[in-house]
Write a protein that holds these residues in place. Structure first.
Motif, PDB file in Angstrom:
ATOM      1  N   GLU A 293       0.819  -1.212   0.000  1.00 17.23           N
ATOM      2  CA  GLU A 293       0.000   0.000   0.000  1.00 17.23           C
ATOM      3  C   GLU A 293       0.853   1.264   0.000  1.00 17.23           C
ATOM      4  O   GLU A 293       0.467   2.294  -0.569  1.00 17.23           O
ATOM      5  N   LYS A 294       2.012   1.208   0.634  1.00 11.75           N
ATOM      6  CA  LYS A 294       2.890   2.374   0.677  1.00 11.75           C
ATOM      7  C   LYS A 294       3.784   2.476  -0.548  1.00 11.75           C
ATOM      8  O   LYS A 294       4.598   3.411  -0.665  1.00 11.75           O
ATOM      9  N   GLY A 295       3.646   1.508  -1.463  1.00 14.61           N
ATOM     10  CA  GLY A 295       4.412   1.557  -2.706  1.00 14.61           C
ATOM     11  C   GLY A 295       5.899   1.323  -2.525  1.00 14.61           C
ATOM     12  O   GLY A 295       6.714   1.897  -3.263  1.00 14.61           O
ATOM     13  N   ILE A 296       6.265   0.485  -1.563  1.00 15.22           N
ATOM     14  CA  ILE A 296       7.677   0.203  -1.334  1.00 15.22           C
ATOM     15  C   ILE A 296       8.235  -0.607  -2.509  1.00 15.22           C
ATOM     16  O   ILE A 296       7.651  -1.609  -2.919  1.00 15.22           O
ATOM     17  N   ALA A 297       9.369  -0.157  -3.022  1.00 19.06           N
ATOM     18  CA  ALA A 297       9.939  -0.796  -4.211  1.00 19.06           C
ATOM     19  C   ALA A 297      10.625  -2.113  -3.863  1.00 19.06           C
ATOM     20  O   ALA A 297      11.109  -2.311  -2.746  1.00 19.06           O
ATOM     21  N   VAL A 298      10.658  -2.994  -4.844  1.00 21.79           N
ATOM     22  CA  VAL A 298      11.367  -4.268  -4.697  1.00 21.79           C
ATOM     23  C   VAL A 298      12.869  -3.985  -4.673  1.00 21.79           C
ATOM     24  O   VAL A 298      13.383  -3.320  -5.561  1.00 21.79           O
ATOM     25  N   PRO A 299      13.588  -4.461  -3.665  1.00 25.52           N
ATOM     26  CA  PRO A 299      15.038  -4.226  -3.638  1.00 25.52           C
ATOM     27  C   PRO A 299      15.732  -5.010  -4.750  1.00 25.52           C
ATOM     28  O   PRO A 299      15.190  -5.976  -5.273  1.00 25.52           O
ATOM     29  N   PRO A 300      16.916  -4.613  -5.124  1.00 26.96           N
ATOM     30  CA  PRO A 300      17.654  -5.349  -6.175  1.00 26.96           C
ATOM     31  C   PRO A 300      17.837  -6.807  -5.794  1.00 26.96           C
ATOM     32  O   PRO A 300      18.059  -7.137  -4.628  1.00 26.96           O
ATOM     33  N   ARG A 301      17.778  -7.668  -6.795  1.00 26.71           N
ATOM     34  CA  ARG A 301      17.872  -9.104  -6.530  1.00 26.71           C
ATOM     35  C   ARG A 301      19.192  -9.494  -5.880  1.00 26.71           C
ATOM     36  O   ARG A 301      19.246 -10.452  -5.103  1.00 26.71           O
ATOM     37  N   ASN A 302      20.248  -8.769  -6.191  1.00 28.50           N
ATOM     38  CA  ASN A 302      21.555  -9.156  -5.644  1.00 28.50           C
ATOM     39  C   ASN A 302      21.636  -8.911  -4.142  1.00 28.50           C
ATOM     40  O   ASN A 302      22.618  -9.300  -3.500  1.00 28.50           O
ATOM     41  N   LYS A 303      20.621  -8.266  -3.558  1.00 29.95           N
ATOM     42  CA  LYS A 303      20.588  -8.042  -2.119  1.00 29.95           C
ATOM     43  C   LYS A 303      19.626  -8.992  -1.399  1.00 29.95           C
ATOM     44  O   LYS A 303      19.466  -8.907  -0.187  1.00 29.95           O
ATOM     45  N   TRP A 304      18.956  -9.877  -2.152  1.00 30.07           N
ATOM     46  CA  TRP A 304      18.027 -10.816  -1.535  1.00 30.07           C
ATOM     47  C   TRP A 304      18.803 -11.951  -0.869  1.00 30.07           C
ATOM     48  O   TRP A 304      19.777 -12.470  -1.436  1.00 30.07           O
ATOM     49  N   PRO A 305      18.400 -12.392   0.315  1.00 33.13           N
ATOM     50  CA  PRO A 305      19.019 -13.580   0.912  1.00 33.13           C
ATOM     51  C   PRO A 305      18.746 -14.804   0.043  1.00 33.13           C
ATOM     52  O   PRO A 305      17.771 -14.859  -0.705  1.00 33.13           O
ATOM     53  N   ALA A 306      19.619 -15.779   0.137  1.00 29.68           N
ATOM     54  CA  ALA A 306      19.475 -16.997  -0.660  1.00 29.68           C
ATOM     55  C   ALA A 306      18.161 -17.698  -0.339  1.00 29.68           C
ATOM     56  O   ALA A 306      17.765 -17.801   0.824  1.00 29.68           O
ATOM     57  N   GLY A 307      17.451 -18.141  -1.372  1.00 27.45           N
ATOM     58  CA  GLY A 307      16.203 -18.871  -1.196  1.00 27.45           C
ATOM     59  C   GLY A 307      14.971 -18.010  -1.087  1.00 27.45           C
ATOM     60  O   GLY A 307      13.854 -18.526  -0.986  1.00 27.45           O
ATOM     61  N   VAL A 308      15.126 -16.690  -1.141  1.00 26.66           N
ATOM     62  CA  VAL A 308      13.975 -15.782  -0.990  1.00 26.66           C
ATOM     63  C   VAL A 308      13.348 -15.509  -2.346  1.00 26.66           C
ATOM     64  O   VAL A 308      14.036 -15.334  -3.353  1.00 26.66           O
ATOM     65  N   SER A 309      12.029 -15.488  -2.406  1.00 25.34           N
ATOM     66  CA  SER A 309      11.300 -15.128  -3.613  1.00 25.34           C
ATOM     67  C   SER A 309      10.071 -14.335  -3.222  1.00 25.34           C
ATOM     68  O   SER A 309       9.631 -14.385  -2.071  1.00 25.34           O
ATOM     69  N   LEU A 310       9.534 -13.597  -4.159  1.00 21.63           N
ATOM     70  CA  LEU A 310       8.335 -12.821  -3.884  1.00 21.63           C
ATOM     71  C   LEU A 310       7.117 -13.741  -3.804  1.00 21.63           C
ATOM     72  O   LEU A 310       7.076 -14.772  -4.469  1.00 21.63           O
ATOM     73  N   PRO A 311       6.130 -13.377  -3.006  1.00 24.95           N
ATOM     74  CA  PRO A 311       4.928 -14.215  -2.914  1.00 24.95           C
ATOM     75  C   PRO A 311       4.134 -14.170  -4.207  1.00 24.95           C
ATOM     76  O   PRO A 311       4.151 -13.160  -4.913  1.00 24.95           O
ATOM     77  N   PRO A 312       3.432 -15.245  -4.552  1.00 28.71           N
ATOM     78  CA  PRO A 312       2.620 -15.255  -5.779  1.00 28.71           C
ATOM     79  C   PRO A 312       1.432 -14.321  -5.632  1.00 28.71           C
ATOM     80  O   PRO A 312       0.932 -14.077  -4.530  1.00 28.71           O
ATOM     81  N   THR A 313       0.991 -13.787  -6.767  1.00 24.13           N
ATOM     82  CA  THR A 313      -0.157 -12.887  -6.737  1.00 24.13           C
ATOM     83  C   THR A 313      -1.342 -13.412  -7.511  1.00 24.13           C
ATOM     84  O   THR A 313      -2.471 -13.080  -7.207  1.00 24.13           O
ATOM     85  N   ASN A 314      -1.104 -14.229  -8.538  1.00 26.37           N
ATOM     86  CA  ASN A 314      -2.217 -14.787  -9.299  1.00 26.37           C
ATOM     87  C   ASN A 314      -1.722 -16.032 -10.014  1.00 26.37           C
ATOM     88  O   ASN A 314      -1.062 -15.934 -11.038  1.00 26.37           O
ATOM     89  N   LEU A 315      -2.081 -17.204  -9.469  1.00 35.14           N
ATOM     90  CA  LEU A 315      -1.597 -18.457 -10.053  1.00 35.14           C
ATOM     91  C   LEU A 315      -2.315 -18.826 -11.340  1.00 35.14           C
ATOM     92  O   LEU A 315      -1.824 -19.612 -12.127  1.00 35.14           O
ATOM     93  N   SER A 316      -3.510 -18.271 -11.560  1.00 39.94           N
ATOM     94  CA  SER A 316      -4.308 -18.685 -12.706  1.00 39.94           C
ATOM     95  C   SER A 316      -3.908 -17.976 -13.990  1.00 39.94           C
ATOM     96  O   SER A 316      -4.164 -18.453 -15.082  1.00 39.94           O
ATOM     97  N   GLU A 317      -3.260 -16.804 -13.861  1.00 36.10           N
ATOM     98  CA  GLU A 317      -2.912 -16.056 -15.053  1.00 36.10           C
ATOM     99  C   GLU A 317      -1.565 -16.527 -15.596  1.00 36.10           C
ATOM    100  O   GLU A 317      -0.650 -16.836 -14.840  1.00 36.10           O
ATOM    101  N   PRO A 318      -1.415 -16.570 -16.918  1.00 37.47           N
ATOM    102  CA  PRO A 318      -0.115 -16.917 -17.491  1.00 37.47           C
ATOM    103  C   PRO A 318       0.912 -15.841 -17.189  1.00 37.47           C
ATOM    104  O   PRO A 318       0.564 -14.684 -16.965  1.00 37.47           O
ATOM    105  N   LYS A 319       2.163 -16.228 -17.154  1.00 41.73           N
ATOM    106  CA  LYS A 319       3.225 -15.282 -16.815  1.00 41.73           C
ATOM    107  C   LYS A 319       3.592 -14.472 -18.045  1.00 41.73           C
ATOM    108  O   LYS A 319       4.469 -14.834 -18.823  1.00 41.73           O
ATOM    109  N   VAL A 320       2.886 -13.365 -18.251  1.00 36.70           N
ATOM    110  CA  VAL A 320       3.163 -12.475 -19.366  1.00 36.70           C
ATOM    111  C   VAL A 320       3.358 -11.083 -18.803  1.00 36.70           C
ATOM    112  O   VAL A 320       2.945 -10.778 -17.687  1.00 36.70           O
ATOM    113  N   ALA A 321       3.974 -10.234 -19.601  1.00 34.97           N
ATOM    114  CA  ALA A 321       4.229  -8.870 -19.154  1.00 34.97           C
ATOM    115  C   ALA A 321       2.917  -8.158 -18.928  1.00 34.97           C
ATOM    116  O   ALA A 321       1.956  -8.321 -19.674  1.00 34.97           O
TER     117      ALA A 321
END
Length: 363
Positions: A293-321
């Motif tokens: 809600e506060k619009g916090i940006a996704v940090p760069p991937r190179n700063k993510w701890p190992a094994g971390v991924s973003l939570p899914p938002t819609n499993l039914s939709e195909p992964k398109v831009a």
């Protein structure tokens, strides 16, 4: 908190010990009163550690504490905690109230100490969403008893894991008894009996209004007068289960009352109101929703701890831009489109527990 301490906490979060995972499962089973499953889990899956030689398993001493907690739970259930809930879920409100007054009198007693223990600011706690004020609890039970007295269609309840419903109380309303009798027995339901049944319901309603008007706090009086105005409307319908007020006659209404009583029992016993795994799930959902809600940006991937991924938002939709900044595909930039400017615009998605569980189904 020092940098070393923060690093240690992060390492434990990313790589929890088997004992911590076992305790989460055991806490969930015990909190939901699955005592047999909890005892079997404790017996079969007790965490074992390797001794100095590296091959001799030893059961951790925490098992003794867990067994003591389990015994304490079984003692509480023996006092009638689970029976109280089942009474409410089957509509036997008077029986539930009697057991409450016998085994957990502080739940409905106005003479309780309203001085909660001070808690550490670092301790994660859950406050019940509904009131545990004894006056509110007693009134809610009486209102539910009125609803059950007006019921015309049986509402069976099957405990978890069972296909056999528990015995439900007899229907008290005149319309219910007339409907349940055969065509040849309708004459047995005299007009006098019907009037007596309706008079009893009116007396219950009047008694509730009198009790609400005696409430000391004006805010409580106003809140419950509105509630009684809605609930009392079921008297206008011969079959309230098929009326615009049918929501008051559902099992969900019973469950809400039972959950409120459960929370009060646990709070008076100074026990956690929800399991730790539910608390962590609620906490995670709240944090991710706030960041989104506060619009916090996704940090760069190179700063993510190992094994971390973003939570899914819609499993039914195909992964398109997509132009939707909350979608998973935009939150994780592709190799072709990844730019520093784009990364800064990506927003963390909210956390949906149901989608997360579905996404873990194949793992």
């Amino acid at each position: 908190m020092s940098y070393k301490s923060r690093s240690s906490s992060r390492a434990r979060l990313m790589n929890p010990a088997p004992q911590e995972l076992r305790d989460l499962v055991l806490d969930y089973l015990m909190h939901n009163c699955h005592t047999s499953a909890a005892r079997a889990f404790l017996r079969e899956c007790g965490v074992k550690r390797v001794d100095a030689e590296g091959d001799e398993p030893m059961v951790t001493p925490e098992k003794e504490t867990s067994e003591e907690d389990l015994q304490a739970l079984e003692d509480r259930l023996a006092l009638g905690e689970l029976q109280i809930r089942n009474h409410i879920l089957t509509g036997r409100i008077d029986d539930a109230t009697e057991l409450l007054n016998k085994h957990f009198p502080s739940v409905l007693s106005e003479m309780i100490e309203d001085t909660p223990e001070p808690s550490s600011s670092r301790k994660l706690e859950y406050l019940p969403a509904t009131s545990t004020d004894p006056t509110h609890l007693a009134l809610n039970l009486r209102i539910q008893a009125f609803i059950e007295a007006a019921r015309t269609i049986p509402l069976p309840y099957c405990p978890p894991g069972s296909d056999t419903p528990l015995p439900h109380p007899p229907l008290l309303s005149a319309a219910a008894r007339t409907a349940s009798s055969g065509d040849g027995e309708d004459a047995d339901m005299s007009e006098n009996e019907s009037e007596q049944s309706n008079a009893q319901l009116l007396h219950r309603a009047q008694s509730l209004y009198s009790e609400v008007n005696r409430l000391p706090r004006a805010t409580d009086r106003a809140m419950y007068l509105v509630e009684l105005g809605h609930v009392g409307g079921i008297l206008a319908y011969t079959v309230p289960e098929r009326s615009p007020l049918a929501a008051y006659m559902t099992q969900a209404r019973r469950e809400a009352v039972a959950d409120q009583i459960d929370s009060a029992i646990l709070q008076r016993a100074k026990r956690p109101i929800i399991s730790r795994i539910e608390l962590y799930a609620r906490y995670t959902a709240a944090i991710w929703s706030m960041l989104h809600e506060k619009g916090i940006a996704v940090p760069p991937r190179n700063k993510w701890p190992a094994g971390v991924s973003l939570p899914p938002t819609n499993l039914s939709e195909p992964k398109v831009a997509s132009k939707d900044s909350s979608s998973l595909e935009n939150a994780i930039p592709s190799a072709k489109k990844a730019t520093p400017e784009k990364d800064a615009e990506e927003v963390l998605p909210p956390f949906d527990l149901h989608l997360f569980v579905e996404s873990q189904g194949g793992r």
